[in-house]
Design a protein around this motif. Structure first.
Motif, mmCIF file in Angstrom:
data_model
loop_
_atom_site.group_PDB
_atom_site.id
_atom_site.type_symbol
_atom_site.label_atom_id
_atom_site.label_comp_id
_atom_site.label_asym_id
_atom_site.label_seq_id
_atom_site.Cartn_x
_atom_site.Cartn_y
_atom_site.Cartn_z
ATOM 1 N N GLY A 143 -32.792 -59.417 -42.425
ATOM 2 C CA GLY A 143 -34.123 -58.868 -42.237
ATOM 3 C C GLY A 143 -34.663 -58.107 -43.433
ATOM 4 N N THR A 144 -35.960 -58.213 -43.636
ATOM 5 C CA THR A 144 -36.629 -57.540 -44.747
ATOM 6 C C THR A 144 -36.523 -56.028 -44.630
ATOM 7 N N ARG A 145 -36.614 -55.514 -43.404
ATOM 8 C CA ARG A 145 -36.558 -54.073 -43.202
ATOM 9 C C ARG A 145 -35.229 -53.499 -43.676
ATOM 10 N N SER A 146 -34.126 -54.168 -43.346
ATOM 11 C CA SER A 146 -32.810 -53.685 -43.757
ATOM 12 C C SER A 146 -32.647 -53.758 -45.273
ATOM 13 N N ARG A 147 -33.109 -54.848 -45.860
ATOM 14 C CA ARG A 147 -33.010 -54.986 -47.313
ATOM 15 C C ARG A 147 -33.781 -53.871 -48.016
ATOM 16 N N LEU A 148 -34.978 -53.585 -47.516
ATOM 17 C CA LEU A 148 -35.796 -52.543 -48.115
ATOM 18 C C LEU A 148 -35.154 -51.172 -47.939
ATOM 19 N N VAL B 12 -31.936 -50.349 -47.417
ATOM 20 C CA VAL B 12 -30.726 -50.201 -48.229
ATOM 21 C C VAL B 12 -31.087 -50.084 -49.705
ATOM 22 N N GLY B 13 -32.024 -50.918 -50.160
ATOM 23 C CA GLY B 13 -32.442 -50.856 -51.558
ATOM 24 C C GLY B 13 -32.995 -49.490 -51.924
ATOM 25 N N LEU B 14 -33.825 -48.916 -51.046
ATOM 26 C CA LEU B 14 -34.394 -47.594 -51.309
ATOM 27 C C LEU B 14 -33.322 -46.506 -51.276
ATOM 28 N N SER B 15 -32.360 -46.628 -50.353
ATOM 29 C CA SER B 15 -31.267 -45.647 -50.291
ATOM 30 C C SER B 15 -30.459 -45.659 -51.577
ATOM 31 N N TRP B 16 -30.135 -46.854 -52.045
ATOM 32 C CA TRP B 16 -29.369 -46.948 -53.290
ATOM 33 C C TRP B 16 -30.164 -46.434 -54.492
ATOM 34 N N LEU B 17 -31.459 -46.733 -54.527
ATOM 35 C CA LEU B 17 -32.302 -46.270 -55.628
ATOM 36 C C LEU B 17 -32.371 -44.743 -55.628
ATOM 37 N N TRP B 18 -32.515 -44.155 -54.452
ATOM 38 C CA TRP B 18 -32.579 -42.700 -54.345
ATOM 39 C C TRP B 18 -31.286 -42.058 -54.854
ATOM 40 N N ILE B 19 -30.146 -42.610 -54.472
ATOM 41 C CA ILE B 19 -28.861 -42.069 -54.926
ATOM 42 C C ILE B 19 -28.700 -42.260 -56.429
ATOM 43 N N PHE B 20 -29.124 -43.407 -56.931
ATOM 44 C CA PHE B 20 -29.007 -43.690 -58.366
ATOM 45 C C PHE B 20 -29.818 -42.689 -59.180
ATOM 46 N N VAL B 21 -31.001 -42.335 -58.691
ATOM 47 C CA VAL B 21 -31.891 -41.433 -59.429
ATOM 48 C C VAL B 21 -31.507 -39.971 -59.223
ATOM 49 N N SER B 22 -31.236 -39.597 -57.960
ATOM 50 C CA SER B 22 -31.041 -38.180 -57.640
ATOM 51 C C SER B 22 -29.590 -37.757 -57.504
#
Length: 421
Positions: free
Chosen positions: A386-391, A393-403
Motif C-alpha cells: 500500500g501507498t500509505r505504508s510506503r509513505l 515508513v519513508g517519512l519515518s526513516w527520513l525524519w530519523i536520518f535528518v534529526s
C-alpha cells in the motif's frame, strides 16, 4: 462443477502470495491464521527498536482481500489435520474441510534445547515480540535513571544480542544509534552513551551468509558505532541476571535472541518427513510425498534449489513458492499442463548496519556503505503493502536520518515481573 475448496493455513508472505495469484473459476480460498494481520517481518526489528510503529508494517488480512469474494479469512489456531477426511482442526473445536490444503505456517524461535532461556531472551517473530523487546529496551534506560548503585546501573545499560545474522546485526546497530544519538539529551542522571551493546555469535563471523569481505565491513562498522562484537564463542547460560559467554558471565538485564528458528508443527500434522530444523521435506512440486493435494511452503518447508543447496527462509523465497503453487493449483483446475518443478531465483542478500551503512550481495555485484543503504531502503519500501505504508515508513526513516530522533518510543504495555530489569 462443484466449488474446489482451497484452505491456506498461514497469512505470511507465502500464503498471501498464493491467495493473491490464485484466481480460478469455481475455486474458493479460505485463509486461516491465528492473528488477524499480515506482518512485514523484515522490518519487525525496527518496531522493536523504536523506529517504526506497529501499524506501519502490519495490515488486516481481511482488508487485503476485501475485493475478492472468493477469499474468506478465519481467525483461528490450527492444531491438526485429518488427511483421510481432508479436514483441518482448529483449537476451538471447529473443523474446515478442504480439497487442496496449503500449509504456510512459518517458523518460531529455536533455543537449541534451552527453552528455559526464552523468558529472559525473547526472540522476534511477531508484533507481540517486538513490543515486548521495545518495552524492555526503554525500561532499561528509565530504570537506570533511577538507580543509584553503579553496578546495577551498569547491568541495566548492558544490552546483549545473541546471534549475528541480519536481524542481530540490524538490531545492534539501531540500539547503538538509540544510545549514542537519540537519547543523549533526554536523561539527566545517566549518560546513555555509556550503554554497553554486545553482539554475540557462536560462529566465526557476523553475517555468515554474506561474502567474507562484506561480513568484515559490517563488523568494523558496528565497532565504530560502539558495539562490542564477540565471535567464535557461544552463549552457555542465560538467566534474569545476564548471560555467560563461554566461561565469562556478563551482567545484562536486556537480552535479545536472534540466533535461530524452528519450523512449526505442520510436518507432524500431515505425517511428512522432517529435516533437522523440523521443516517438512517436500517433493519438487512442493507437495507432501503421497499426498498431492497437500502443499507445504515458506519457512515450514525444506526445499532444495537447483544446485542442491537449501532454499533460504527469506521473504522472496516464500513469495516465489506461493506464486508457484498458485500456478500448479490453477493448472490442475483448468486441466492444463502443470508447471515443472519449483525453481528458486535468488534475488540477493541485504542487511543494514546503521545510518548510511549497509551491505548487499547480488552475486557478481557486491555493495557496501551509503549506496547499499539507499538501495536497501528503497527495496524494503517497494515491497511494503500500500501507498500509505510506503509513505509512512519513508517519512519515518527520513525524519530519523535528518534529526536522529525515533518517534515510536512509547511504553504502552503493562509491565510484568518477567519484564523487570
Amino acid at each position: 462443477m462443484d466449488t474446489h475448496r482451497v484452505v491456506v493455513v498461514g497469512g505470511g508472505f507465502a500464503g498471501l502470495q498464493l491467495a493473491k495469484d490464485l484466481k480460478c473459476p469455481d475455486t474458493s480460498i479460505t485463509i486461516v491464521d491465528r492473528r488477524n494481520h499480515h506482518l512485514f517481518q523484515p522490518l519487525l526489528y525496527q518496531v522493536a527498536t523504536t523506529v517504526l510503529a506497529t501499524s506501519e508494517i502490519a495490515w488486516p488480512i481481511r482488508a487485503l482481500f476485501r475485493g475478492r469474494k472468493d477469499v474468506s479469512t478465519l481467525l483461528g489456531e490450527v492444531v491438526g489435520v485429518d488427511t483421510e477426511a481432508r479436514v483441518v482442526s482448529l483449537k476451538d473445536g471447529n473443523a474446515i474441510p478442504y480439497d487442496t490444503l496449503v500449509l504456510a505456517t512459518g517458523a518460531r524461535h529455536a533455543y537449541f534445547g534451552r527453552d528455559e532461556w526464552e523468558p529472559f531472551a525473547p526472540g522476534l517473530k511477531a508484533l507481540e515480540d517486538a513490543t515486548t523487546i521495545r518495552r524492555r529496551l526503554l525500561l532499561a534506560f528509565e530504570k537506570a535513571e533511577l538507580e543509584a548503585d553503579p553496578e546495577r546501573r551498569k547491568a541495566m545499560l548492558t544490552f546483549s544480542i545473541i546471534g549475528a545474522g541480519p536481524t542481530g546485526v540490524e538490531m545492534a546497530g539501531i540500539i547503538a544509534q538509540l544510545a549514542q544519538r537519540t537519547l543523549v539529551e533526554e536523561f539527566r542522571s545517566i549518560d546513555t552513551r555509556s550503554a554497553r551493546i554486545l553482539l554475540i555469535e557462536a560462529g566465526p563471523r557476523v553475517l555468515p551468509v554474506f561474502p567474507e569481505a562484506l561480513s568484515r565491513y559490517a563488523e568494523q562498522s558496528l565497532i565504530k558505532m560502539g558495539v562490542e562484537v564477540r565471535t567464535g564463542i557461544p552463549v552457555t547460560a542465560c538467566n534474569e541476571n545476564g548471560i555467560a559467554i563461554g566461561d565469562e558471565f556478563v551482567s545484562s538485564r536486556t537480552v535479545i535472541w536472534a540466533a535461530g528458528v524452528q519450523a512449526s508443527n505442520a510436518a507432524a500434522w500431515v505425517g511428512a518427513e522432517k529435516d533437522r530444523a523440523g521443516r517438512a521435506v517436500v517433493q519438487p512440486d512442493l507437495t507432501v510425498g503421497g499426498k498431492p493435494e497437500i502443499f507445504i511452503i515458506g519457512d515450514t518447508a525444506s526445499v532444495k534449489a537447483a544446485d542442491g543447496t537449501p532454499v533460504p527462509g527469506v521473504a522472496p523465497a516464500a513469495k516465489q513458492q506461493g506464486k508457484y503453487v498458485a500456478s500448479v493449483i490453477e493448472a490442475r483446475r483448468l486441466g492444463t499442463p502443470t508447471p515443472s518443478a519449483f525453481r528458486y531465483r535468488h534475488l540477493g542478500n541485504l542487511a543494514t548496519i546503521g545510518p548510511n551503512s549497509a551491505v548487499i550481495d547480488f552475486g557478481k555485484i557486491r555493495l557496501k556503505g551509503g549506496i547499499a543503504w539507499w538501495i536497501w531502503g528503497l527495496a524494503h519500501i517497494y515491497f511494503l503493502i500500500g501507498t500509505r505504508s510506503r509513505l509512512a515508513v519513508g517519512l519515518s526513516w527520513l525524519w530519523i536520518f535528518v534529526s536522529g530522533h525515533h518517534s515510536a518510543r512509547l511504553i504502552t504495555q503493562k509491565e510484568t515481573l518477567k519484564d523487570e530489569v
